[in-house]
Scaffold this active site. Structure first.
Site, short mmCIF file in Angstrom:
data_model
loop_
_atom_site.label_atom_id
_atom_site.label_comp_id
_atom_site.label_asym_id
_atom_site.label_seq_id
_atom_site.Cartn_x
_atom_site.Cartn_y
_atom_site.Cartn_z
N ASP A 114 0.82 -1.20 0.00
CA ASP A 114 0.00 0.00 0.00
C ASP A 114 0.86 1.26 0.00
O ASP A 114 0.52 2.26 -0.64
CB ASP A 114 -0.92 0.00 1.22
CG ASP A 114 -2.11 -0.95 1.05
OD1 ASP A 114 -2.23 -1.55 -0.04
OD2 ASP A 114 -2.91 -1.07 1.99
N ASP A 164 -4.51 9.86 4.24
CA ASP A 164 -4.81 10.75 5.36
C ASP A 164 -3.74 11.82 5.56
O ASP A 164 -2.63 11.73 5.04
CB ASP A 164 -4.95 9.94 6.66
CG ASP A 164 -3.78 8.99 6.90
OD1 ASP A 164 -2.63 9.38 6.63
OD2 ASP A 164 -4.00 7.86 7.35
N ARG A 178 3.92 14.26 25.38
CA ARG A 178 2.86 15.09 25.96
C ARG A 178 1.72 15.15 24.97
O ARG A 178 1.84 14.76 23.82
CB ARG A 178 3.39 16.51 26.21
CG ARG A 178 3.88 17.17 24.92
CD ARG A 178 3.95 18.66 25.02
NE ARG A 178 4.26 19.24 23.71
CZ ARG A 178 3.37 19.43 22.76
NH1 ARG A 178 2.11 19.07 22.95
NH2 ARG A 178 3.70 19.95 21.59
N ASP A 215 -3.11 12.97 21.57
CA ASP A 215 -1.81 12.69 20.96
C ASP A 215 -1.78 13.17 19.51
O ASP A 215 -0.70 13.36 18.94
CB ASP A 215 -1.50 11.19 21.00
CG ASP A 215 -1.13 10.72 22.39
OD1 ASP A 215 -1.05 11.57 23.30
OD2 ASP A 215 -0.93 9.51 22.58
#
Length: 286
Positions: free
Chosen positions: A68, A143, A153, A172
Site C-alpha cells: 500500500d 490521510d 505530551r 496525541d
C-alpha cells in the site's frame, strides 16, 4: 491496454525479479512495458519515489509493486497525470494493492484484454500556515495526520469546519482521512470503516484526553482547519503534520493546517469482481 509502466519497490522486489517477469510477460504478448529507472531522492520535493517526467506519455497503466505504501507514493507522484494504477501486494496486509504475486498472470491477461474497471478515489489537499505565510502544501490519498512532536505530551487542538468552531481537545493527535484511508491509521485509532468509493472526510482523534470524543464524518465539500493550541511552551513543544505517512511539516502553537477535498482523484484498476465487503472480510481474517 497496450502500454504499461512498472514501479517496483526495491526492498520488496529485490533484483527487480517480479518487475522483470511482468516486463517479459507483456512484451511477449505484443505489449510495451517500461520499468522505472532508479533515481536518487528528489531534493526539490517534486516527487517521492517516481519522477513523473520519466513516465512515457503513451502510458495507459501503471503497475506499483510493493504494498500500500508504494501505491500511495505512486498515486501522489503521478497525481497530475491521472493514470490508472494497479497495486501488486508483495508485503503482508494490503487493502489498496489487492493483486497477489501468484495472481499476476491472470491480472495481466485481464489488462491486456480490457477486462477491468476503474474506481475513482477522492484525495485530500492540505496547506500548512504560520500566520500569513504558507509553509507547504501537498495532497494525500489516505490521510493527513497531525501529531505531537518532541516531548511525550498531549497537544491542544482547535477544530474549525467551514469557518465555524467545532471543538477543542487535548490528544496525541488527529487523523483527517478519506474513505480510502478509513482502513489505515484511522481504523487503528477507533475510526469508522467507510466504503472507499464514497466521498467524505473523517476526523479521528488519537488517544484523546476526554471521555466524550467520537470520530466525526463530514461531507466532502467542507474545509477543515486544525489549529495548534497555545496550551504549551511553543519554544519546546510543537506538532507535525504528515501526508500519507511520507512528507511532513513542523507546526508550532498558533500554526494551522487547512484541509479540503483535492481537485485530483486517484484512479485504481479493479481486475476482480470482489466487493469491498468481501475484501474487508478477507483482510480482517488474516
Amino acid at each position: 491496454m497496450n502500454v504499461f509502466y512498472v514501479i517496483s519497490n526495491e526492498q520488496k522486489d529485490p533484483g527487480a525479479e517480479t518487475a522483470g517477469f511482468i516486463h517479459t510477460y507483456l512484451e511477449e504478448r505484443g505489449r510495451r512495458c517500461f520499468l522505472r529507472r532508479h533515481c536518487a531522492d528528489d531534493a526539490s520535493g517534486r516527487y517521492r519515489y517516481t519522477d513523473a517526467g520519466q513516465v512515457p506519455q503513451e502510458t495507459e497503466c501503471v503497475l506499483a509493486l510493493g504494498g500500500d505504501g508504494t501505491l500511495l507514493r505512486a498515486a501522489r507522484d503521478l497525481v497530475e497525470r491521472s493514470l490508472p494504477l494497479l497495486g501488486v501486494n508483495m508485503g503482508t496486509l494490503g487493502y489498496l494493492a489487492e493483486i497477489e504475486r501468484k495472481n499476476l498472470p491472470e491480472a495481466l491477461d485481464a489488462l491486456i484484454e480490457d477486462r477491468f474497471s476503474i474506481e475513482e478515489r477522492m484525495m485530500l489537499k492540505g496547506a500548512a500556515w504560520h500566520q500569513n505565510r504558507q509553509l507547504m502544501s501537498d495532497v494525500a490519498l489516505n490521510d493527513i495526520v497531525i501529531t505531537r512532536r518532541g516531548r511525550m505530551r498531549v497537544v491542544d487542538f482547535n477544530i474549525y469546519v467551514d469557518g465555524v468552531f467545532l471543538y477543542s481537545y487535548a490528544a496525541d493527535g488527529i487523523i483527517v482521512s478519506t474513505p480510502t484511508g478509513s482502513t489505515g491509521y484511522s481504523l487503528s485509532a477507533g475510526g469508522p470503516i467507510v466504503a472507499p468509493a464514497s466521498s467524505m472526510i473523517l476526523l479521528t482523534a488519537i488517544a484523546p484526553h476526554t471521555m466524550n470524543s467520537r470520530p466525526i464524518v463530514l461531507p466532502d465539500n467542507v474545509e477543515v482547519v486544525v489549529e495548534i493550541g497555545f496550551g504549551h511552551d511553543a519554544a519546546l513543544d510543537g506538532a507535525e503534520a504528515t501526508f500519507d505517512g511520507d512528507t511532513s511539516v513542523r507546526l508550532n502553537s498558533g500554526d494551522r493546517i487547512i484541509i479540503s477535498q483535492a481537485a485530483q482523484k486517484t484512479k485504481l484498476i479493479k481486475t476482480k469482481n470482489t466487493s469491498f465487503l468481501e475484501l474487508l472480510r478477507e483482510k480482517m481474517n488474516k
